[in-house]
Design an enzyme around this catalytic site. Sequence first.
Site, PDB file in Angstrom:
ATOM      1  N   ARG A 223      39.290  33.473  37.937  1.00 34.06           N
ATOM      2  CA  ARG A 223      40.321  34.017  38.812  1.00 34.06           C
ATOM      3  C   ARG A 223      41.466  34.516  37.942  1.00 34.06           C
ATOM      4  O   ARG A 223      41.880  33.859  36.981  1.00 34.06           O
ATOM      5  CB  ARG A 223      40.835  32.961  39.802  1.00 34.06           C
ATOM      6  CG  ARG A 223      39.894  32.673  40.953  1.00 34.06           C
ATOM      7  CD  ARG A 223      39.770  33.875  41.882  1.00 34.06           C
ATOM      8  NE  ARG A 223      38.947  33.642  43.048  1.00 34.06           N
ATOM      9  CZ  ARG A 223      37.659  33.949  43.115  1.00 34.06           C
ATOM     10  NH1 ARG A 223      37.036  34.467  42.064  1.00 34.06           N
ATOM     11  NH2 ARG A 223      36.978  33.730  44.235  1.00 34.06           N
ATOM     12  N   HIS A 271      35.480  42.914  38.650  1.00 39.54           N
ATOM     13  CA  HIS A 271      34.993  41.698  39.316  1.00 39.54           C
ATOM     14  C   HIS A 271      33.488  41.782  39.571  1.00 39.54           C
ATOM     15  O   HIS A 271      33.010  41.573  40.701  1.00 39.54           O
ATOM     16  CB  HIS A 271      35.755  41.474  40.622  1.00 39.54           C
ATOM     17  CG  HIS A 271      35.832  40.016  41.003  1.00 39.54           C
ATOM     18  ND1 HIS A 271      36.955  39.453  41.569  1.00 39.54           N
ATOM     19  CD2 HIS A 271      34.931  39.004  40.896  1.00 39.54           C
ATOM     20  CE1 HIS A 271      36.735  38.164  41.810  1.00 39.54           C
ATOM     21  NE2 HIS A 271      35.509  37.874  41.397  1.00 39.54           N
TER      22      HIS A 271
END
Length: 308
Positions: A223, A271
């Site tokens: 993250r 991502h």
Amino acid sequence: MKLLLHDASEARPDGWLGALRAVLPQADITVWQAGLPSDCEVALVWNPPQQLFDEQPQLRLIFNLGAGVDQLLALRLPPHAKVLRLQDAGMAVQMAEYVCHALIRWYRELDRYGAQQAQGQWLRHPLQPRADFTVGLLGLGVLGQRVARAVQAFEFPLAGWSRTPRQLDGMRCFAGAAGLDAFLATTRMLVCLLPLTPQTRGLLNHERLSRLPRGSYLINIARGALVVEDALRALLDSGHIAGAALDVMAEEPLPAGHWMWTHPRVVLTPHISGMTRRDAAAAQVAQALQAHAAGAPLPGQVDLARGY
């Protein structure tokens, strides 16, 4: 059984519907939209709106269609609902690929050779001592252990850090706040694999990143908010951190004009280090529903107090 489906990343739900119906042929699956009757017991979601849970307070099982649950847990969920997350669904091997690609790229100085090619230079450089290139895994869960097995195949030294003590073969393990500084000091390439919780947000600030040896590297596939981005920029600019491979950022999509787009020591990806395979995810959903119906322990159940 009636299931409610919502995936904010997909314009059309056909892919999920096909995968779920293949393993749950008897299930009644409804794609969420505002104003539906509140008659579903199970919700399968990715980045849902608060409105979904406000309108469906009867939910007893919420299955997060991804590994990270920080965005989901930031919402007000039905008080009696249990939250489950994907434990792998094909993501672990992809993350191992991503880490090994970055590791080999830096260790074998492939960017340097690429620059030489552009200049028509035929030059060889000595190999860096492998013993000086310790790979440190910040997080030793399912994903971290899969990455560790892949790195071990290349015979690099391994270190690992976890919140509570672990003992894993072929790895020097550190634990807790007391072990974090020593772990960072021994790490040449830091791989972030921790969940985002109030305790881990901003964990890698300037002070902690500075504890890495000069010339170290950072890979973040967890993250973005684990890393204080301004601190990372300062350490990249100074050369203390020689390079960063970043698949996650504090704000996604990364805004236009952000410094990461053009920094010469940063490699960006959108991502994609661990992309959910629908067939594997659907199989995990079916397994969890069978356990739920039998009153058995639920695979992937999230500890709401810990946040993962």
